[in-house]
Design a protein around this motif. Structure first.
Motif, short mmCIF file in Angstrom:
data_model
loop_
_atom_site.label_atom_id
_atom_site.label_comp_id
_atom_site.label_asym_id
_atom_site.label_seq_id
_atom_site.Cartn_x
_atom_site.Cartn_y
_atom_site.Cartn_z
N ILE A 42 -23.07 -11.15 -53.17
CA ILE A 42 -24.32 -11.87 -52.91
C ILE A 42 -25.41 -11.36 -53.84
CG2 ILE A 42 -26.00 -12.58 -51.18
CD1 ILE A 42 -23.15 -13.44 -50.56
N PRO A 43 -25.99 -12.23 -54.69
CA PRO A 43 -27.05 -11.78 -55.58
C PRO A 43 -28.35 -11.48 -54.82
CG PRO A 43 -26.77 -14.14 -55.76
CD PRO A 43 -25.66 -13.64 -54.87
N VAL A 44 -29.18 -10.62 -55.41
CA VAL A 44 -30.40 -10.16 -54.75
C VAL A 44 -31.61 -10.50 -55.60
CG1 VAL A 44 -31.66 -8.17 -53.85
CG2 VAL A 44 -29.16 -8.27 -53.62
N LEU A 45 -32.58 -11.18 -54.95
CA LEU A 45 -33.88 -11.44 -55.55
C LEU A 45 -34.86 -10.44 -54.94
CD1 LEU A 45 -35.81 -13.21 -57.27
CD2 LEU A 45 -36.12 -14.64 -55.25
N ALA A 46 -35.44 -9.58 -55.76
CA ALA A 46 -36.34 -8.53 -55.28
C ALA A 46 -37.78 -9.00 -55.35
CB ALA A 46 -36.16 -7.26 -56.11
N GLY A 47 -38.60 -8.48 -54.44
CA GLY A 47 -40.02 -8.79 -54.44
C GLY A 47 -40.80 -7.74 -53.70
N GLY A 48 -42.11 -7.73 -53.91
CA GLY A 48 -42.97 -6.75 -53.27
C GLY A 48 -43.45 -5.72 -54.26
N PRO A 49 -44.65 -5.17 -54.05
CA PRO A 49 -45.23 -4.21 -55.00
C PRO A 49 -44.44 -2.93 -55.15
CG PRO A 49 -46.56 -4.37 -52.98
CD PRO A 49 -45.57 -5.49 -52.94
#
Length: 356
Positions: free
Chosen positions: A176-183
């Motif tokens: 499962i690919p991961v999209l990262a986000g957040g400071p």
């Protein structure tokens, strides 16, 4: 990042909204948002052009010591209710794939992930919103059960990056690919790329755009990207953290005699501050990124300044750690850079005072 077109009058509504959440006025905030929705303001614009900016302002007001922690928490709770009210009013049918949205283990700032969830739903995705601090093993079990197309993983604080790294690696291991986000991943996404995330987005609408553009091609981390961990400074700092903090507090008491007159609350606050230094130092060691630590020092100086505490107080703590960690060359370098940043903030304070 796509541009949000604000509806006429939304700027004034934003001030009213901040007033409502600042007084924990849930009904007033919900009514304001739903009235705007009824007047034709798109739901996504309300989520990202009203609620998200208000939440950023809430954080700024706390940092400036104008709002208490209790008021900040109350405002966040109200905004969560407003998001839920908007979501219950607008329920598009899912026509795209499935995305799991979660905060990494230990991360409790969940409002931004809830905003992302509702934006994705508005764009036609089926979303499993798992909320704050999702243990990695439980997330992997959920992925096996549901088989989503992608995971959107949020990390607000860099101190959570080691757990975020373990989680995104485990997600990729099951395909499962991961999209990262957040400071926590850096304002430019550099730490998301370092840790091997398949994608990074600076905002909820950008994340939705990214997913709609064709998915997340795998982009594995380079084999030597984390080679710096071979020196074991990060591992040893984490393993010896309790003893290091105890020694640092004892040394600080010797270097700063007024601590002898601290009451229990002041001692507890000082211990928490020292723990934060240790945790951000560990995070910076893990990713080998000086800015992770110096940005924390600069931000802390601003928070302390707003509370009448000079940056010199932080410098004492940094020096104590530097003297304690004689066998940690990378950590000592980071602490030296942190001391330089704190001195720079102290100089800025003096210049500001002279200009008054």
């Amino acid at each position: 990042m796509s541009e949000l077109v604000l509806a006429p009058g939304l700027e004034a509504a934003a001030e009213n909204y901040l007033e409502h959440i600042g007084h924990a006025d849930e009904f007033g905030a919900v009514d304001l948002a739903l009235n705007l929705l009824d007047d034709g303001v798109p739901a996504e614009t309300l989520l990202l052009g009203l609620i998200a900016p208000a939440q950023r302002r809430v954080g700024e007001l706390w940092a400036a010591d104008r709002w208490s922690v209790a008021r900040e928490h109350g405002a966040t709770a109200v905004s969560e209710r407003v998001v839920a009210a908007i979501a219950s009013r607008v329920r598009p049918e899912p026509v795209l794939g499935r995305v799991v949205v979660a905060c990494t283990d230990g991360e409790y700032h969940a409002l931004s992930t809830r905003l992302l969830t509702e934006v994705l739903r508005l764009r036609g995705w089926r979303v499993d919103f798992l909320g704050a601090s999702v243990p990695g093993t439980h997330l992997i079990t959920h992925l096996h059960q549901k088989g989503p197309d992608a995971v959107a993983l949020s990390c607000t604080l860099p101190t959570r990056l080691p757990r975020a790294h373990a989680t995104l690696t485990a997600c990729q291991a099951v395909g499962i690919p991961v999209l990262a986000g957040g400071p926590g991943f850096g304002s430019d996404g550099r730490l998301a790329r370092l840790l091997g995330a398949d994608g990074w987005a600076p905002s909820a609408d950008a994340a939705a755009d990214h997913l709609q553009s064709g998915g997340l091609p795998s982009s594995p981390v380079a084999m030597d990207a984390m080679a710096h961990l071979a020196d074991e400074e990060y591992t040893q700092l984490v393993r010896r953290r309790p003893a290091i903090l105890t020694g640092a507090m004892d040394a600080l008491a010797g270097a700063y005699p007024p601590m002898a007159r601290y009451d229990d609350r002041q001692m507890e606050s000082t211990a928490e501050d020292m723990a934060h230094i240790a945790d951000f130092l560990a995070a910076a060691l893990y990713v080998d990124d000086t800015a992770v630590f110096t940005d924390f020092v600069t931000w802390t100086c601003g928070v302390l300044r707003a509370r009448g505490v000079p940056p010199g107080a932080l410098v004492r703590g940094l020096r104590v750690f530097r003297d304690q960690l004689r066998e940690f060359p990378r950590a000592r370098h980071l602490l030296a850079e942190g001391i330089h940043s704190a001195h720079a903030a102290e100089t800025d304070d003096a210049d500001w005072e002279n200009e008054r």
